[in-house]
Design an enzyme around this catalytic site. Structure first.
Site, PDB file in Angstrom:
ATOM      1  N   SER A 137    -106.325 -67.366  -9.207  1.00  0.00           N
ATOM      2  CA  SER A 137    -105.910 -65.616  -8.187  1.00  0.00           C
ATOM      3  C   SER A 137    -106.243 -65.093  -9.301  1.00  0.00           C
ATOM      4  O   SER A 137    -106.705 -63.872  -9.230  1.00  0.00           O
ATOM      5  CB  SER A 137    -104.408 -66.218  -7.854  1.00  0.00           C
ATOM      6  OG  SER A 137    -104.621 -66.307  -6.905  1.00  0.00           O
TER       7      SER A 137
ATOM      8  N   THR B  42     -96.975 -67.874  -3.986  1.00  0.00           N
ATOM      9  CA  THR B  42     -98.091 -69.548  -3.253  1.00  0.00           C
ATOM     10  C   THR B  42     -96.422 -70.755  -3.576  1.00  0.00           C
ATOM     11  O   THR B  42     -95.345 -69.940  -3.292  1.00  0.00           O
ATOM     12  CB  THR B  42     -98.861 -69.412  -4.403  1.00  0.00           C
ATOM     13  OG1 THR B  42     -99.389 -71.278  -3.782  1.00  0.00           O
ATOM     14  CG2 THR B  42     -98.264 -69.549  -6.024  1.00  0.00           C
TER      15      THR B  42
ATOM     16  N   LYS C 111     -92.894 -68.696   0.040  1.00  0.00           N
ATOM     17  CA  LYS C 111     -93.523 -68.528   0.919  1.00  0.00           C
ATOM     18  C   LYS C 111     -92.035 -67.814   1.920  1.00  0.00           C
ATOM     19  O   LYS C 111     -92.221 -67.537   3.067  1.00  0.00           O
ATOM     20  CB  LYS C 111     -94.940 -68.941   1.518  1.00  0.00           C
ATOM     21  CG  LYS C 111     -95.865 -69.493   0.746  1.00  0.00           C
ATOM     22  CD  LYS C 111     -97.223 -69.476   1.149  1.00  0.00           C
ATOM     23  CE  LYS C 111     -98.698 -70.158   0.179  1.00  0.00           C
ATOM     24  NZ  LYS C 111     -99.920 -70.499   0.378  1.00  0.00           N
TER      25      LYS C 111
ATOM     26  N   ASN D 176     -97.109 -65.193   2.298  1.00  0.00           N
ATOM     27  CA  ASN D 176     -98.153 -64.770   1.270  1.00  0.00           C
ATOM     28  C   ASN D 176     -98.753 -63.500   0.045  1.00  0.00           C
ATOM     29  O   ASN D 176     -98.529 -63.543  -0.733  1.00  0.00           O
ATOM     30  CB  ASN D 176     -99.365 -66.031   1.301  1.00  0.00           C
ATOM     31  CG  ASN D 176    -100.391 -64.900   1.520  1.00  0.00           C
ATOM     32  OD1 ASN D 176     -99.902 -64.391   2.731  1.00  0.00           O
ATOM     33  ND2 ASN D 176    -101.711 -65.117   1.043  1.00  0.00           N
TER      34      ASN D 176
ATOM     35  N   ASP E  48    -103.036 -66.286   4.500  1.00  0.00           N
ATOM     36  CA  ASP E  48    -103.253 -67.461   4.902  1.00  0.00           C
ATOM     37  C   ASP E  48    -104.027 -67.990   6.412  1.00  0.00           C
ATOM     38  O   ASP E  48    -105.074 -68.735   6.129  1.00  0.00           O
ATOM     39  CB  ASP E  48    -102.547 -68.987   4.392  1.00  0.00           C
ATOM     40  CG  ASP E  48    -102.002 -68.481   2.545  1.00  0.00           C
ATOM     41  OD1 ASP E  48    -102.816 -68.156   1.296  1.00  0.00           O
ATOM     42  OD2 ASP E  48    -100.802 -69.080   1.999  1.00  0.00           O
TER      43      ASP E  48
ATOM     44  N   GLY F  34     -94.508 -74.707   3.620  1.00  0.00           N
ATOM     45  CA  GLY F  34     -94.694 -73.086   3.980  1.00  0.00           C
ATOM     46  C   GLY F  34     -96.770 -73.075   4.843  1.00  0.00           C
ATOM     47  O   GLY F  34     -97.055 -72.604   5.834  1.00  0.00           O
TER      48      GLY F  34
END
Length: 419
Positions: A18, A56, A60, A81, A96, A123
């Site tokens: 990320s 993450t 979530k 998220n 997401d 999640g």
């Protein structure tokens, strides 16, 4: 003056891409903020000392009560998220959903009228269920380890031959526990596509098995990039050209992170080409045989002489399993690495496999335990050629200069559409 904090919270973040994704598409510094316990996560959320964060596994759902405003789609899914701090109020979103919808669409996966099997109940399961439902799926099945809440056990799911699309939402097969798989795609005769939200490695064991079945198979890296781009819009309040940015950033970063594994007959130039290719691509060079010698403390001819080929192959498989988990590497392998299917899968999980071919008479044979030239070498080539063909994703003819071979290898790598 303290910089505003942007970042990612989660239980374990050692595998996360990320930071490099966000810093590629935005002008803020993005931090990885591992919070191993709920107590630490609770303290972090109560302080609200951040500008915006992504969330993450396993938080979530945990973070929802801390949000002052939750976007209706995130509320309906039951998972957040992305959280933005606006003047002390926390706004929760779910990017997401759009990220997974992008992944499916990018690979031509249409849920309309289909029977979908979702692996896992966390999640991300809720998010994927919403996308499949909104996409018109005929039936959505869930499988889990426990079979609770109307879910099938994985063993029971294997007896649903009507399943057409499988989506894995569990961490199974994710770095560092690569090679694991919950079900076998071969059990589903109507199967059309397999999607896996895991993004490290690029191809999980589930996806490799799906590819062997000849069905559409796609990992979670594009979803990761897409949800990050959509999250950035919330972070910055600016609309981005997502249709152009997502595929461009995905491709650039996959090329940056991918391994290139090199296979071929002993003496075909794998190490020489590999070292030069690594330099050109700005990747780490790993000579697998040299790594085996380093880790065992013995040179390879001695291992063959004292312990035999079977012992060497075990060392080779063990070392490769660890090396291949990494990224941004060029890995030059020994000539017999393709004798083990496990090795082939390890090589293919994080990038292309380049088969270096050279005329038999041009192969170097000195100091190679199984390569003595003449009829024996010709027999070895006949035995291994089908294995090289099956393991490789691209072929490099090495019958000219080193510069020409490396130039061609770079062209092949950059043209690889699977990246």
């Amino acid at each position: 003056m303290q910089q505003p904090l942007y970042g990612l919270i989660g239980g374990k973040l050692g595998h996360s891409y990320s930071k490099i994704i966000h810093e590629k598409i935005a002008d803020y510094t993005y931090e990885l903020l591992p919070l191993p316990t709920e107590a630490e996560a609770r303290t972090f959320m109560e302080k609200r000392a951040f500008a915006a964060i992504n969330v993450t596994i396993p938080y979530k759902q945990f973070v929802i009560p801390y949000c002052d405003v939750v976007d209706p789609k995130a509320q309906a899914i039951g998972a957040v998220n992305t959280i933005v701090n606006r003047d002390g109020k926390l706004y929760g979103y779910n990017t997401d959903y759009a990220g997974f919808a992008y992944l499916a669409g990018a690979h031509g996966v249409d849920f309309a009228g289909k029977t979908v099997l979702i692996l896992g109940t966390g999640g991300t399961h809720s998010t994927v269920t919403a996308v499949c439902r909104d996409g018109g799926a005929k039936e959505i099945l869930t499988a889990s380890r426990t079979g609770k809440d109307d879910a099938l056990l994985y063993s029971e799911a294997m007896h649903r031959p009507d399943v057409q699309i499988i989506v894995n939402t569990t961490p199974c097969g994710m770095f560092p526990n690569v090679g694991q798989c919950l079900i076998d795609p071969k059990a589903f005769p109507a199967l059309e596509a397999v999607l896996d939200v895991v993004y490290n490695p690029f191809r999980t064991e589930l996806l490799l098995r799906a590819e062997d079945c000849g069905v559409t198979a796609a990992g979670g890296f594009e979803m990761l990039v897409a949800q990050a781009v959509f999250a950035t819009e919330h972070f910055t309040g600016r609309q981005l050209d997502t249709a152009a940015i997502i595929p461009a950033v995905s491709r650039e970063l996959r090329h940056q992170l991918a391994n290139v594994s090199i296979i071929g007959m002993p003496g075909c130039g794998k190490s020489t080409v590999g070292a030069a290719l690594a330099k050109r691509l700005d990747k780490k060079f790993v000579d697998l045989d040299a790594e085996i010698e380093r880790r065992t403390g013995h040179n390879i001819p001695d291992i063959f002489a004292q312990e035999g080929e079977d012992a060497f192959r075990r060392y080779e498989t063990d070392v490769l399993a660890e090396v291949a988990k990494g990224n941004s590497q060029v890995i030059a392998c020994g000539g017999g690495v393709i004798k083990s299917p496990a090795n082939t899968r390890a090589l293919r999980q994080n990038g292309p496999v380049l088969w270096v071919r050279r005329p038999l008479e041009a192969l170097a044979t000195g100091g190679r335990p199984l390569s003595k030239g003449g009829a024996a070498l010709k027999q070895l080539e006949a035995e291994r050629t089908p294995l090289y063909e099956a393991a490789s994703t691209v072929v490099l003819e090495n019958n000219g200069s080193l510069t020409a071979a490396v130039d061609k290898a770079v062209q092949l790598f950059e043209a690889d559409e699977r990246l």
